[in-house]
Design an enzyme around this catalytic site. Sequence first.
Site: not given
Length: 483
Positions: A199, A459
């Site tokens: 990472v 949405h």
Amino acid sequence: MKNEKSGGGADSFDVVVIGGGPAGYPAAIRAAQNKLRVACVDEWKNRDGSAAFGGTCLNAGCIPSKALLESTELYHRVHEEFAAHGIKVGGATLDVAQMQKRKNGIVRGMTQGILALLKAAGVTALQGHGTLRAGRRVEFTAHDGTRRELSAQHVVLASGSVPIELRSAPFKAPHIVDSWGALDFETVPKRLGVIGAGVIGLELGSVWGRLGAEVVVLEALPDFLAFADQQLAREALKHFKKLGLDIRLGAKVTGAALARGAVEVSYEDAKGAQRIAVDRLVVAIGRRPYSQDLLGADSGVTLDERGFIRVDEACRTGVEGVWAIGDCVRGPMLAHKGKEEGVMVADLIAGRFGEVNYKVIPSVIYTAPEIAWVGLTEEQIKASGRDYKSGVFPFLASGRARALEQAAGFAKILAAQGDDEILGVHIIGPMAGELIAEAVLAMEYSASSEDLQRTIHAHPTLAEALHEAALAADKRSIDSINR
Ligand SMILES: Cc1cc2nc3c(=O)[nH]c(=O)nc-3n(C[C@H](O)[C@H](O)[C@H](O)COP(=O)(O)OP(=O)(O)OC[C@H]3O[C@@H](n4cnc5c(N)ncnc54)[C@H](O)[C@@H]3O)c2cc1C
């Protein structure tokens, strides 16, 4: 042990926390919220000699790295993405000094904020070294050398971790540095070597790669992101290569020597001995627990063979009234894992309910595309023998991702056949680190993939990708072709 309150003398506390990083300071604040008398001891010193709370995360880890990732991603977008939006930016230039100044300002503000939070909660904040002695006594040595003995009903050890040094490439600033050193470069290295494709290595490689450094990442393991879901890892490797990171797998570093202002790195891979020259080398091969001079010989606390303080699932060390949390104990080395352990321990000390659900700890890699996951990988589920179904939704089919011009990647949900329990969620794409929170909450409440399917998502949002991935697990996705 009976939770007796401290006598109330100047050096007598209900709880003394050693370490003021993201594990220690939340433990101290929650203990104070629980009406206990608390001291938090922290010895962190910055390179300019100033003392600061916040530990690795705020001073040299999560916060400075994210500040630079944000700045460098913006720079990258100006050059690579803005034209697609119809925005032409002529002559955009780089001011690394300003980037660093901004980062340092964020770190200063956040660490001063921790001190303010401790004070507001009524915690006695002590800057200097703490050593645990028998009988829950803590020997405190302030940065000016003055000593006091603190006594406590409970001691919480939160001493954190430090970078692992590679014997074949020992640190030699400014050429061979650890992650902290790599966050402080004053100019963009022309050629940057990174040892370790974990990472931290990927995040730091991205920071300097986006600013124009030629980045070579040397990873000893043959598999990329071996600890992650491999479908996600394959997708990530494809994008990192496209972004210009030269990731060499199965490359074991055998030496690093300074020569004419550069670092000659030698390594071995399947083809034999190799050599590269870089201007700066970052060693990011992991971190080890830190407990130097933390435990007096009579403390009774023990370390395991890897140097972690031994604890049970509730972070008890086995010595009455002594607890340990964060990077210095087993489990993933993540700030949010340490924070929850700190809160749990402070609540248990106060006689309240406290628990950490180790099965539901999210992981995030703040690269572009961003990567995040929680729960089991597909490989782990296969190995367990459990029947499962997988739903994948590509961001290419997300209106919001397309509008953002960031449609790379996918959201993937793994759920059990039968009871439909969500077993793992893996996301690579825009804001994956934010999106994963919904999956964490769903798994914390043992949601099924149908629960997600029946939850209304606004949405157009990126979160719809999770909704559609859940639908895809039952081949009922509306906005992508079900396979
Ligand atoms: C470059 C980088 C990026 C990272 N990014 C992320 C990320 O995005 N997200 C994430 O979750 N994690 C990230 N991490 C990991 C994260 O920083 C650690 O998991 C976290 O800091 C651990 O918290 P801690 O409180 O256990 O230890 P630390 O943060 O290490 O704090 C321990 C503190 O205790 C002090 N101390 C130690 N011994 C004593 C003593 N005897 N007396 C007094 N004080 C003492 C130390 O000086 C230090 O201040 C990153 C790490 C690095 C290096």
